[in-house]
Write a protein that holds these residues in place. Structure first.
Motif, PDB file in Angstrom:
ATOM      1  N   GLY A 181       0.821  -1.225   0.000  1.00  0.00           N
ATOM      2  CA  GLY A 181       0.000   0.000   0.000  1.00  0.00           C
ATOM      3  C   GLY A 181       0.847   1.264   0.000  1.00  0.00           C
ATOM      4  N   CYS A 182       1.910   1.279   0.815  1.00  0.00           N
ATOM      5  CA  CYS A 182       2.850   2.403   0.829  1.00  0.00           C
ATOM      6  C   CYS A 182       4.146   1.907   1.451  1.00  0.00           C
ATOM      7  CB  CYS A 182       2.298   3.569   1.658  1.00  0.00           C
ATOM      8  SG  CYS A 182       2.210   3.194   3.428  1.00  0.00           S
ATOM      9  N   ALA A 183       5.236   2.659   1.225  1.00  0.00           N
ATOM     10  CA  ALA A 183       6.534   2.312   1.819  1.00  0.00           C
ATOM     11  C   ALA A 183       6.954   0.891   1.454  1.00  0.00           C
ATOM     12  CB  ALA A 183       6.496   2.488   3.338  1.00  0.00           C
ATOM     13  N   HIS A 184       7.130   0.670   0.153  1.00  0.00           N
ATOM     14  CA  HIS A 184       7.483  -0.663  -0.326  1.00  0.00           C
ATOM     15  C   HIS A 184       8.691  -1.221   0.420  1.00  0.00           C
ATOM     16  CE1 HIS A 184       9.330  -3.674  -3.035  1.00  0.00           C
ATOM     17  NE2 HIS A 184       8.081  -3.953  -3.352  1.00  0.00           N
ATOM     18  N   TRP A 196      -0.168   4.518 -10.039  1.00  0.00           N
ATOM     19  CA  TRP A 196      -1.191   3.683  -9.383  1.00  0.00           C
ATOM     20  C   TRP A 196      -2.434   3.570 -10.263  1.00  0.00           C
ATOM     21  CZ3 TRP A 196      -0.362   0.140  -6.087  1.00  0.00           C
ATOM     22  CH2 TRP A 196       0.510   0.274  -5.005  1.00  0.00           C
ATOM     23  N   GLU A 197      -2.789   4.682 -10.926  1.00  0.00           N
ATOM     24  CA  GLU A 197      -3.972   4.639 -11.826  1.00  0.00           C
ATOM     25  C   GLU A 197      -3.754   3.590 -12.921  1.00  0.00           C
ATOM     26  OE1 GLU A 197      -6.453   7.866 -10.240  1.00  0.00           O
ATOM     27  OE2 GLU A 197      -6.797   6.191 -11.603  1.00  0.00           O
ATOM     28  N   ALA A 229      -3.949   6.110   0.236  1.00  0.00           N
ATOM     29  CA  ALA A 229      -4.494   6.617  -1.030  1.00  0.00           C
ATOM     30  C   ALA A 229      -4.571   5.542  -2.109  1.00  0.00           C
ATOM     31  CB  ALA A 229      -3.653   7.792  -1.511  1.00  0.00           C
ATOM     32  N   SER A 230      -3.565   4.672  -2.178  1.00  0.00           N
ATOM     33  CA  SER A 230      -3.563   3.656  -3.249  1.00  0.00           C
ATOM     34  C   SER A 230      -4.744   2.697  -3.049  1.00  0.00           C
ATOM     35  CB  SER A 230      -2.247   2.869  -3.239  1.00  0.00           C
ATOM     36  OG  SER A 230      -2.022   2.322  -1.939  1.00  0.00           O
ATOM     37  N   VAL A 235     -10.556   0.954  -4.404  1.00  0.00           N
ATOM     38  CA  VAL A 235     -11.913   0.712  -3.877  1.00  0.00           C
ATOM     39  C   VAL A 235     -12.895   1.693  -4.514  1.00  0.00           C
ATOM     40  CG1 VAL A 235     -13.332   0.759  -1.776  1.00  0.00           C
ATOM     41  CG2 VAL A 235     -11.049  -0.286  -1.725  1.00  0.00           C
ATOM     42  N   ALA A 236     -12.444   2.922  -4.749  1.00  0.00           N
ATOM     43  CA  ALA A 236     -13.325   3.946  -5.346  1.00  0.00           C
ATOM     44  C   ALA A 236     -13.734   3.543  -6.765  1.00  0.00           C
ATOM     45  CB  ALA A 236     -12.621   5.292  -5.366  1.00  0.00           C
TER      46      ALA A 236
END
Ligand SMILES: Cc1[nH+]cc(COP(=O)(O)O)c(/C=N/[C@@H](CC(=O)O)C(=O)O)c1O
Length: 401
Positions: A181-184, A196-197, A229-230, A235-236
């Protein structure tokens, strides 16, 4: 003769085994940059103030030690889904989110893997190259086949975005794609919002199912919303998503083993069925989860004063790591006149820096400089203090050349 003699000695864990080696080292300059666990500037473990306050509240309330339901503490499950998706998220309002408290991130990933093994026979899991050291073990032991998608480009010390997209696109339709999700971990390299899009586009095109691993929400940028955000983007779009969560780092609850598996589906009916089967899988595995950490999260999130104090402490922790990152960069560039570009240290986000040091060079860091790190070249900046940056810079420069 023992009947267990056929059982071979297992090798030390690539990450947790580093701490064991560190403890055995008697040097007074030793540095533990192995396990991803936050330390203060004095290099001590840190119990957040809000955690102590929440525990005092529990003692005053005289909470009991009754079994939790198989799915965990209801107040925790509500709080954790709202933290991840935002309290007003339509998926929550429409009851399309199945949340089951898990044994931290690892246990939640394992429960998700068990669901895949049982209900998606033949489905493949795609993991990034490289990825967190325990992902392969989790899917191997859950008997879920996996393959890698390109992620880290050593030439640019950046994201191989084209390779990533190509490998996700060429995977069999309906694969599960594990995304940080963040901070790979271990690279510290995250896709940009635009990337991400495009990742969401290719996953939708191929009917893949994203499986997010969210172990650093709020800890990477200091903002809970930014770091989610990702997940919220996917989900959005109305995508069905699995998300494993952990409160080890952002609330410092490492040993409390508190996390959750969330399955966002397209209908409340399927969410209910998924939740019932996650419970079916958990009961024979550990029956029901530990209450202490769940109560701390529920109390901190449920109390506006504590919640705001938690956010401030997360910003403090993220801030300290950003300062250390900058100081390490300054120390290295002020000493190294080889012309090497070290800017990757500043571009990476979260707890880790992926130094590009190979195995032999990492061995030199440990054998000569008593700096403990994982053999893939990852260092945990959370274990570094401003005061030690000069020393680490000398070690890195010496090991590189
Ligand atoms: C990406 C990721 N996912 C899940 C976890 C699991 O953490 P848990 O405590 O089970 O919620 C960790 C832990 N990473 C650090 C510690 C470890 O390896 O267990 C690390 O990478 O050092 C991750 O870095």
């Amino acid at each position: 003769v023992s009947r267990f003699e056929g059982i071979p000695m297992a090798p030390p864990d690539p990450i947790l085994g580093v701490s064991e080696a560190f403890k055995a080292d008697t040097s007074d300059v030793k540095l533990n940059l192995g396990v991803g666990a936050y330390r203060t500037e004095e290099l001590q473990p840190y119990v957040l103030n809000v955690v102590k306050k929440a525990e005092n509240l529990m003692l005053e309330r005289g909470d009991n030690k009754e079994y939790l339901p198989i799915e965990g503490l209801a107040a925790f499950n509500k709080a954790t889904a709202e933290l991840l998706l935002g309290a007003g998220n339509p998926a929550i309002k429409q009851q399309r989110v199945a949340t089951v408290q898990g044994l931290s991130g690892t246990g939640s990933l394992r429960l998700g893997a068990a669901l895949i093994e049982r209900y998606f026979a033949g489905a493949k899991v795609l993991i990034s190259a490289p990825t967190w050291g325990n992902h392969k073990n989790i899917f191997n032991d859950a008997r879920v086949p996996w393959s890698e998608y390109r992620y880290y480009d050593p030439k640019t010390v950046g994201l191989d975005f084209e390779g990533m997209i190509e490998d996700i696109k060429s995977a069999p339709e309906g694969s599960f794609v594990v995304l940080h999700g963040c901070a790979h971990n271990p690279t510290g390299i995250d896709p940009t919002p635009e990337q991400w899009e495009k990742i969401a586009d290719v996953i939708q095109e191929k009917n893949h199912i994203p499986f997010f691993d969210v172990a650093y929400q709020g800890f990477a940028s200091g903002s809970l919303d930014e770091d989610a955000a990702s997940v919220r983007l996917f989900v959005a779009r109305g995508m069905e998503v699995l998300v494993a969560q952990s409160y080890s780092k952002n609330l410092g609850l490492y040993a409390e083993r508190i996390g959750a598996i969330n399955v966002i589906s397209s209908s409340p009916e399927s969410a209910a069925r998924v939740k019932s089967q996650l419970k079916r899988l958990a009961r024979p595995m550990y029956s029901n989860p530990p209450v202490h950490g769940a109560r701390i999260v529920a109390d901190v999130v449920g109390n506006p004063v504590l919640f705001n104090e938690w956010k401030a402490e997360m910003e403090m922790m993220a801030g300290r790591i950003k300062n250390v990152r900058q100081q390490l960069y300054n120390s290295i560039t002020s000493k190294d006149n080889s012309g090497k570009d070290w800017s990757f240290i500043l571009k990476q986000i979260g707890m880790f820096s992926f130094t590009g040091l190979n195995k032999d060079q990492s061995d030199n860091m440990t054998n000569k400089w008593h700096v403990y790190m994982t053999k893939d070249g990852r260092i945990s900046l959370a274990g570094l203090s401003l005061a030690k940056c000069e020393y680490l810079a000398d070690a890195i420069i010496d090991s590189y050349h």
